[in-house]
Write a protein that holds these residues in place. Sequence first.
Motif, PDB file in Angstrom:
ATOM      1  N   GLY A 267      -4.074   1.770  10.044  1.00  7.95           N
ATOM      2  CA  GLY A 267      -3.404   1.443   8.798  1.00  7.95           C
ATOM      3  C   GLY A 267      -3.595   2.462   7.686  1.00  7.95           C
ATOM      4  O   GLY A 267      -2.849   2.449   6.694  1.00  7.95           O
ATOM      5  N   ARG A 268      -4.562   3.333   7.841  1.00  6.61           N
ATOM      6  CA  ARG A 268      -4.827   4.350   6.826  1.00  6.61           C
ATOM      7  C   ARG A 268      -5.782   5.390   7.402  1.00  6.61           C
ATOM      8  O   ARG A 268      -6.399   5.163   8.451  1.00  6.61           O
ATOM      9  CB  ARG A 268      -5.449   3.736   5.569  1.00  6.61           C
ATOM     10  CG  ARG A 268      -6.870   3.241   5.780  1.00  6.61           C
ATOM     11  CD  ARG A 268      -7.462   2.616   4.522  1.00  6.61           C
ATOM     12  NE  ARG A 268      -8.912   2.479   4.617  1.00  6.61           N
ATOM     13  CZ  ARG A 268      -9.543   1.466   5.174  1.00  6.61           C
ATOM     14  NH1 ARG A 268      -8.854   0.480   5.728  1.00  6.61           N
ATOM     15  NH2 ARG A 268     -10.869   1.428   5.197  1.00  6.61           N
ATOM     16  N   VAL A 269      -5.895   6.510   6.713  1.00  4.17           N
ATOM     17  CA  VAL A 269      -6.943   7.496   6.967  1.00  4.17           C
ATOM     18  C   VAL A 269      -7.581   7.796   5.621  1.00  4.17           C
ATOM     19  O   VAL A 269      -6.911   8.223   4.680  1.00  4.17           O
ATOM     20  CB  VAL A 269      -6.388   8.793   7.600  1.00  4.17           C
ATOM     21  CG1 VAL A 269      -7.469   9.876   7.640  1.00  4.17           C
ATOM     22  CG2 VAL A 269      -5.868   8.517   9.007  1.00  4.17           C
ATOM     23  N   ASP A 270      -8.874   7.528   5.513  1.00  3.78           N
ATOM     24  CA  ASP A 270      -9.591   7.751   4.256  1.00  3.78           C
ATOM     25  C   ASP A 270     -10.069   9.190   4.115  1.00  3.78           C
ATOM     26  O   ASP A 270     -10.045   9.750   3.014  1.00  3.78           O
ATOM     27  CB  ASP A 270     -10.806   6.817   4.174  1.00  3.78           C
ATOM     28  CG  ASP A 270     -10.405   5.357   4.197  1.00  3.78           C
ATOM     29  OD1 ASP A 270      -9.726   4.929   3.253  1.00  3.78           O
ATOM     30  OD2 ASP A 270     -10.764   4.651   5.172  1.00  3.78           O
ATOM     31  N   ILE A 271     -10.519   9.763   5.222  1.00  8.30           N
ATOM     32  CA  ILE A 271     -11.084  11.109   5.194  1.00  8.30           C
ATOM     33  C   ILE A 271     -10.495  11.916   6.347  1.00  8.30           C
ATOM     34  O   ILE A 271     -10.561  11.493   7.509  1.00  8.30           O
ATOM     35  CB  ILE A 271     -12.620  11.091   5.317  1.00  8.30           C
ATOM     36  CG1 ILE A 271     -13.243  10.256   4.193  1.00  8.30           C
ATOM     37  CG2 ILE A 271     -13.180  12.507   5.302  1.00  8.30           C
ATOM     38  CD1 ILE A 271     -14.735  10.031   4.339  1.00  8.30           C
TER      39      ILE A 271
END
Length: 291
Positions: free
Chosen positions: A82-86
């Motif tokens: 759902g996302r990539v933070d880093i």
Amino acid sequence: MSSLANQVVLITGASAGIGEAVALEAAKQGARLVLAARREGVLQTVKDLVVGRGAEALVVPTDMADTAQVEALAQKALDHFGRVDILVNNAGYGQMGPVEEVDVAAMRRQFEVNVFGLHTLTRALLPQMRERGSGRIINLSSVAGQMSMPFSGVYNATKFAVEALSDALRVEVAPFGVKVILIEPGPVATEFGRVAEETFGAVVNPNGPYKAILDSTADMASSFNKMAWPVEKVVEPIMRAMTDPHPSDRYTAFTGGKLALGLMRLLPASLADQMWRRIYKLDQLGSPESV
């Protein structure tokens, strides 16, 4: 950000060396990982290791020189988590050899992997970081991105490009809450040195104008290997870049690196050229009049 717990971290070049070590350390801190590299079998082994440390991991075999594969990597990561933070743009290798003898195809692949792949993946993941108002992009550059050396000019060019892109991007995306951080290692005890020697040997004509320095390349490689940091030591500044609430713009991971780079900037080009000629024994090349 002081912890990686539940942070989604995408690491390219995750099958060995720095990428693998970062994955293992991030897993210990509770990160959820996307592991990308060309070698699927080795990636699966790394996945088993991080899962053994309690982390969730997605393996996505990817050739960073293939734009479609890089874009697919980003989409698979977003679809799964759902996302990539880093984003840790670690994938890369060193195309060594005299600039004259590195052909266009070899130079193009060097830029495809070290620069264009990084750029493609960054562009693909930035929109969701901007929308959330947070994210970190950590680009693995090198001290070679700050100073150019004989017989690594093509590799240096890619790292200079990574530095330039990163410095511009850092300012552009700061208003959106996204941080861009450079890591500048010196020699590291990984597969990089072996691959660099192979790329050098693949391009240098044993009967060409640079044949005189072929015998000294093994000695030079040995000297650089003696200065190499263990992988675990390079991981430390990368983890700081991932977790420090106020990370530095760049971390130099090389003994005396900041001092050495500062001195090189102050050194007149003519003196720097003389230094490199002595180190690389370049007076063996050409005619007496030319040296």
